[in-house]
Design a protein around this motif. Structure first.
Motif, PDB file in Angstrom:
ATOM      1  N   ARG A 141      39.019  47.938  46.493  1.00  0.00           N
ATOM      2  CA  ARG A 141      39.662  47.617  47.863  1.00  0.00           C
ATOM      3  C   ARG A 141      39.876  46.260  48.032  1.00  0.00           C
ATOM      4  O   ARG A 141      38.981  45.479  47.623  1.00  0.00           O
ATOM      5  CB  ARG A 141      38.796  48.265  48.869  1.00  0.00           C
ATOM      6  CG  ARG A 141      38.785  49.573  49.089  1.00  0.00           C
ATOM      7  CD  ARG A 141      38.378  50.213  50.518  1.00  0.00           C
ATOM      8  NE  ARG A 141      36.912  49.554  50.582  1.00  0.00           N
ATOM      9  CZ  ARG A 141      36.470  49.158  51.892  1.00  0.00           C
ATOM     10  NH1 ARG A 141      37.058  49.270  52.716  1.00  0.00           N
ATOM     11  NH2 ARG A 141      35.158  48.487  51.681  1.00  0.00           N
ATOM     12  N   TYR A 142      41.243  46.023  48.194  1.00  0.00           N
ATOM     13  CA  TYR A 142      41.576  44.508  48.667  1.00  0.00           C
ATOM     14  C   TYR A 142      41.862  44.436  49.985  1.00  0.00           C
ATOM     15  O   TYR A 142      42.848  45.050  50.495  1.00  0.00           O
ATOM     16  CB  TYR A 142      42.683  44.058  47.680  1.00  0.00           C
ATOM     17  CG  TYR A 142      42.364  43.821  46.366  1.00  0.00           C
ATOM     18  CD1 TYR A 142      41.840  42.853  45.708  1.00  0.00           C
ATOM     19  CD2 TYR A 142      42.521  44.797  45.422  1.00  0.00           C
ATOM     20  CE1 TYR A 142      41.625  42.726  44.341  1.00  0.00           C
ATOM     21  CE2 TYR A 142      42.073  44.896  44.150  1.00  0.00           C
ATOM     22  CZ  TYR A 142      41.639  43.733  43.515  1.00  0.00           C
ATOM     23  OH  TYR A 142      41.539  43.826  42.134  1.00  0.00           O
ATOM     24  N   MET A 167      40.324  35.740  41.178  1.00  0.00           N
ATOM     25  CA  MET A 167      41.602  36.316  40.762  1.00  0.00           C
ATOM     26  C   MET A 167      42.442  36.712  42.004  1.00  0.00           C
ATOM     27  O   MET A 167      43.775  36.392  42.133  1.00  0.00           O
ATOM     28  CB  MET A 167      41.668  37.298  39.691  1.00  0.00           C
ATOM     29  CG  MET A 167      41.243  36.790  38.195  1.00  0.00           C
ATOM     30  SD  MET A 167      40.884  38.167  37.117  1.00  0.00           S
ATOM     31  CE  MET A 167      42.622  38.660  36.972  1.00  0.00           C
ATOM     32  N   ALA A 168      41.740  37.598  42.740  1.00  0.00           N
ATOM     33  CA  ALA A 168      42.286  38.231  44.249  1.00  0.00           C
ATOM     34  C   ALA A 168      42.643  37.016  44.979  1.00  0.00           C
ATOM     35  O   ALA A 168      43.637  37.090  45.404  1.00  0.00           O
ATOM     36  CB  ALA A 168      41.196  39.034  44.814  1.00  0.00           C
ATOM     37  N   ASP A 169      41.745  36.040  45.057  1.00  0.00           N
ATOM     38  CA  ASP A 169      41.961  34.942  45.779  1.00  0.00           C
ATOM     39  C   ASP A 169      43.292  34.191  45.569  1.00  0.00           C
ATOM     40  O   ASP A 169      44.194  33.850  46.496  1.00  0.00           O
ATOM     41  CB  ASP A 169      40.852  33.705  45.827  1.00  0.00           C
ATOM     42  CG  ASP A 169      40.991  32.682  46.852  1.00  0.00           C
ATOM     43  OD1 ASP A 169      41.045  32.919  48.086  1.00  0.00           O
ATOM     44  OD2 ASP A 169      41.123  31.521  46.153  1.00  0.00           O
ATOM     45  N   GLU A 170      43.610  33.887  44.227  1.00  0.00           N
ATOM     46  CA  GLU A 170      44.895  33.320  43.664  1.00  0.00           C
ATOM     47  C   GLU A 170      46.190  34.053  44.229  1.00  0.00           C
ATOM     48  O   GLU A 170      47.278  33.558  44.427  1.00  0.00           O
ATOM     49  CB  GLU A 170      44.792  33.019  42.377  1.00  0.00           C
ATOM     50  CG  GLU A 170      43.672  31.999  41.773  1.00  0.00           C
ATOM     51  CD  GLU A 170      43.603  32.032  40.417  1.00  0.00           C
ATOM     52  OE1 GLU A 170      44.339  32.874  39.702  1.00  0.00           O
ATOM     53  OE2 GLU A 170      42.617  31.434  39.744  1.00  0.00           O
ATOM     54  N   GLY A 206      46.173  35.878  47.176  1.00  0.00           N
ATOM     55  CA  GLY A 206      46.137  35.909  48.517  1.00  0.00           C
ATOM     56  C   GLY A 206      45.334  37.261  48.929  1.00  0.00           C
ATOM     57  O   GLY A 206      45.819  37.782  50.009  1.00  0.00           O
ATOM     58  N   LEU A 207      44.465  37.669  48.323  1.00  0.00           N
ATOM     59  CA  LEU A 207      43.839  38.900  48.516  1.00  0.00           C
ATOM     60  C   LEU A 207      42.384  38.492  48.575  1.00  0.00           C
ATOM     61  O   LEU A 207      41.722  37.666  47.787  1.00  0.00           O
ATOM     62  CB  LEU A 207      44.101  39.871  47.291  1.00  0.00           C
ATOM     63  CG  LEU A 207      45.342  40.517  47.266  1.00  0.00           C
ATOM     64  CD1 LEU A 207      45.608  41.318  45.923  1.00  0.00           C
ATOM     65  CD2 LEU A 207      45.906  41.163  48.529  1.00  0.00           C
ATOM     66  N   ILE A 208      41.732  39.429  49.264  1.00  0.00           N
ATOM     67  CA  ILE A 208      40.077  39.555  49.298  1.00  0.00           C
ATOM     68  C   ILE A 208      39.679  40.643  48.552  1.00  0.00           C
ATOM     69  O   ILE A 208      40.053  41.908  48.876  1.00  0.00           O
ATOM     70  CB  ILE A 208      39.675  39.594  50.678  1.00  0.00           C
ATOM     71  CG1 ILE A 208      40.027  38.412  51.494  1.00  0.00           C
ATOM     72  CG2 ILE A 208      37.921  39.451  50.698  1.00  0.00           C
ATOM     73  CD1 ILE A 208      39.766  38.478  53.098  1.00  0.00           C
ATOM     74  N   LEU A 209      38.777  40.528  47.475  1.00  0.00           N
ATOM     75  CA  LEU A 209      38.286  41.681  46.828  1.00  0.00           C
ATOM     76  C   LEU A 209      36.899  42.262  47.573  1.00  0.00           C
ATOM     77  O   LEU A 209      35.932  41.445  47.616  1.00  0.00           O
ATOM     78  CB  LEU A 209      37.899  41.484  45.102  1.00  0.00           C
ATOM     79  CG  LEU A 209      37.112  42.610  44.618  1.00  0.00           C
ATOM     80  CD1 LEU A 209      38.115  43.741  44.320  1.00  0.00           C
ATOM     81  CD2 LEU A 209      36.762  42.035  43.054  1.00  0.00           C
ATOM     82  N   VAL A 210      37.215  43.273  48.176  1.00  0.00           N
ATOM     83  CA  VAL A 210      36.267  43.780  49.106  1.00  0.00           C
ATOM     84  C   VAL A 210      35.039  44.530  48.341  1.00  0.00           C
ATOM     85  O   VAL A 210      33.964  44.139  48.474  1.00  0.00           O
ATOM     86  CB  VAL A 210      36.758  44.977  50.164  1.00  0.00           C
ATOM     87  CG1 VAL A 210      35.489  45.390  51.011  1.00  0.00           C
ATOM     88  CG2 VAL A 210      37.970  44.106  50.810  1.00  0.00           C
ATOM     89  N   ASP A 211      35.619  45.537  47.713  1.00  0.00           N
ATOM     90  CA  ASP A 211      34.770  46.210  46.726  1.00  0.00           C
ATOM     91  C   ASP A 211      35.179  46.998  45.694  1.00  0.00           C
ATOM     92  O   ASP A 211      36.349  46.949  45.365  1.00  0.00           O
ATOM     93  CB  ASP A 211      33.851  47.298  47.288  1.00  0.00           C
ATOM     94  CG  ASP A 211      34.650  48.215  48.001  1.00  0.00           C
ATOM     95  OD1 ASP A 211      35.570  48.621  47.777  1.00  0.00           O
ATOM     96  OD2 ASP A 211      34.283  48.936  49.343  1.00  0.00           O
ATOM     97  N   HIS A 255      39.419  46.235  38.542  1.00  0.00           N
ATOM     98  CA  HIS A 255      39.993  45.332  39.568  1.00  0.00           C
ATOM     99  C   HIS A 255      41.516  45.661  39.713  1.00  0.00           C
ATOM    100  O   HIS A 255      42.531  45.308  40.256  1.00  0.00           O
ATOM    101  CB  HIS A 255      40.336  43.847  39.392  1.00  0.00           C
ATOM    102  CG  HIS A 255      38.874  43.080  38.910  1.00  0.00           C
ATOM    103  ND1 HIS A 255      38.468  42.366  38.103  1.00  0.00           N
ATOM    104  CD2 HIS A 255      37.619  43.474  39.744  1.00  0.00           C
ATOM    105  CE1 HIS A 255      37.313  41.932  38.016  1.00  0.00           C
ATOM    106  NE2 HIS A 255      36.678  42.645  39.156  1.00  0.00           N
ATOM    107  N   THR A 256      41.651  47.397  39.802  1.00  0.00           N
ATOM    108  CA  THR A 256      42.822  47.780  40.147  1.00  0.00           C
ATOM    109  C   THR A 256      42.817  48.367  41.382  1.00  0.00           C
ATOM    110  O   THR A 256      41.827  48.618  41.805  1.00  0.00           O
ATOM    111  CB  THR A 256      43.535  48.820  39.095  1.00  0.00           C
ATOM    112  OG1 THR A 256      42.626  50.152  39.209  1.00  0.00           O
ATOM    113  CG2 THR A 256      43.451  48.251  37.706  1.00  0.00           C
ATOM    114  N   PRO A 257      43.943  48.679  42.177  1.00  0.00           N
ATOM    115  CA  PRO A 257      43.839  49.382  43.332  1.00  0.00           C
ATOM    116  C   PRO A 257      43.246  50.804  43.298  1.00  0.00           C
ATOM    117  O   PRO A 257      42.782  51.257  44.304  1.00  0.00           O
ATOM    118  CB  PRO A 257      45.140  49.574  43.830  1.00  0.00           C
ATOM    119  CG  PRO A 257      46.088  48.299  43.210  1.00  0.00           C
ATOM    120  CD  PRO A 257      45.398  48.061  41.976  1.00  0.00           C
TER     121      PRO A 257
END
Length: 78
Positions: free
Chosen positions: A46-47, A10-13, A15-20, A40-42
């Motif tokens: 971390r994104y 979902m993050a990739d779609e 433009g983000l990278i889900l770090v942890d 998966h919220t800020p």
């Protein structure tokens, strides 16, 4: 593992990278393990922004991120 994989997709779609991230689980009245909090919220994750990620990595720069990390840094500094 599947939650993190779905969050990564979902993050990739976007433009983000889900770090942890963190997941919080509990048990219901029957003893079943259930997911009990936001995911998966800020606030819980971390994104990093994909755009410019490789350039910043190659230059040893901090990544541009979407998280509450800026609040932590401010608290530590002040």
């Amino acid at each position: 593992m599947l939650l993190f994989q779905k969050g990564t997709e979902m993050a990739d779609e976007m433009g983000l990278i889900l770090v942890d991230t963190k997941y919080e689980f509990g048990k219901d009245s029957k003893g079943n393990i259930i997911l009990i909090d936001e995911i998966h919220t800020p606030d819980s994750s971390r994104y990093f922004y994909k755009e410019g990620y490789n350039k910043r990595l190659a230059n040893g720069e901090n990544q541009k991120q979407l998280s509450k990390e800026f609040v932590r840094k401010w608290l530590i500094e002040n």
